[in-house]
Scaffold this active site. Sequence first.
Site, mmCIF file in Angstrom:
data_model
loop_
_atom_site.group_PDB
_atom_site.id
_atom_site.type_symbol
_atom_site.label_atom_id
_atom_site.label_comp_id
_atom_site.label_asym_id
_atom_site.label_seq_id
_atom_site.Cartn_x
_atom_site.Cartn_y
_atom_site.Cartn_z
ATOM 1 N N THR A 12 0.817 -1.221 0.000
ATOM 2 C CA THR A 12 0.000 0.000 0.000
ATOM 3 C C THR A 12 0.847 1.266 0.000
ATOM 4 O OG1 THR A 12 -1.707 -1.146 1.230
ATOM 5 C CG2 THR A 12 -1.741 1.235 1.366
ATOM 6 N N THR A 87 1.828 -4.778 4.158
ATOM 7 C CA THR A 87 1.675 -5.238 5.548
ATOM 8 C C THR A 87 1.145 -6.675 5.643
ATOM 9 O OG1 THR A 87 -0.539 -4.283 5.666
ATOM 10 C CG2 THR A 87 1.291 -2.928 6.465
ATOM 11 N N ARG A 234 -3.838 -25.951 14.397
ATOM 12 C CA ARG A 234 -4.146 -24.951 15.429
ATOM 13 C C ARG A 234 -5.215 -25.505 16.350
ATOM 14 N NH1 ARG A 234 -4.480 -18.709 13.991
ATOM 15 N NH2 ARG A 234 -5.547 -19.418 12.163
HETATM 16 N N1 ASP Z 1 -2.406 -5.637 0.264
HETATM 17 C C1 ASP Z 1 -1.354 -4.779 0.757
HETATM 18 C C2 ASP Z 1 -0.070 -5.582 0.779
HETATM 19 O O1 ASP Z 1 0.168 -6.299 1.703
HETATM 20 C C3 ASP Z 1 -1.701 -4.273 2.106
HETATM 21 C C4 ASP Z 1 -0.714 -3.300 2.707
HETATM 22 O O2 ASP Z 1 0.330 -3.006 2.192
HETATM 23 O O3 ASP Z 1 -1.021 -2.788 3.796
HETATM 24 O O4 ASP Z 1 0.694 -5.505 -0.151
#
Ligand code: ASP
Length: 337
Positions: A12, A87, A234
């Site tokens: 992102t 993320t 799990r």
């Molecule tokens: N979909 C994105 C990624 O992981 C989410 C992000 O960067 O927060 O590339």
Amino acid sequence: MKNLLLIHTGGTFGMRASGEQPPLVPGNLENDIEQYSPIINKIANIDIQIPFNLDSSDIGPDEWILLSKMISEKIDSFDGVVIIHGTDTLVFTATALSYLLTDLRKPVILTGSQRPIFEVRSDARNNLISALELASMEIPEVGICFGNRLLRGNRSRKKSIESFQSFESPNYPPLASVGMNIDIHYNNILRRRGSVRFVPGFDSKIVCLNAVPGLEPIDKNLLTDDSIRALVIRGFGAGNLPLKNTDWISLIEQATRKNILVVIGSYSSHGRVDLGLYANGRAALDAGAISMMDMTLEAALVKLMLLQANFEDVDEVKKMFLQPVAGEMTVEAESHA
Ligand code: ASP
């Protein structure tokens, strides 16, 4: 001035909407940094490299190996490394790098953001500035800088889809706090790494299952695939599985007979799996399973993949799994298993 290597891998942070609305797609990060955060040039001399630009859902073993090689080759020319990463799978990449960069003497700091850098109310600028400052310090760790903390990568999890404090480290304290000043918590910095040097490689022949009250464990035919080498389950709480339905235990017995390593984790990320604590865990232990201890699911899975690529023998994989490689687990064994 320090010299830092800034590796952009996507996510992102550098994305832009393809039209008026989402979906977001990879954008031109170098231009965006130049335009929205030129101030970073006051922190250090920064060399920006973009080996690939992906949504992190598409980042996996090939990219982990590429990044580790890139860092190993270049690290002598820099004081530290910052990696901008989506993320979603940032924790997996941080974990893989922590296992591969076993001789690490300098900081490798991963960061990203919940909103792209060009947006007015974005966390990207702050995260990048903090990550670069941390990478200029004496922190020989693969860390995740997000919000106002630095966490150990292989102890972290993505806990929130929306918060600017997106990551947590449920079983290990932060390595640094970022406020008016940056406080490095030196007592928490890794002093001893495992002594084994791994060949960069990841074997993905692992089946991952969730115990769910009322659901059958598995299509019984799954274990007829002879290439499967580990089964990660799990369980509930300390690692408990349903016993009234005997399918779980017979599945573990069947897997163990076939030399498939069975590892039991938990839905609960805080605390340590202890299969000896309740009869419902003890049955899994007696059937041949081992405990994930206080590792995150991510740390355990990447470790298994790496060990399976490095060792043929299931007992060797098991022995190595129960030892720390890069601070991903707590060693003092007060548990029953
Ligand atoms: N979909 C994105 C990624 O992981 C989410 C992000 O960067 O927060 O590339």
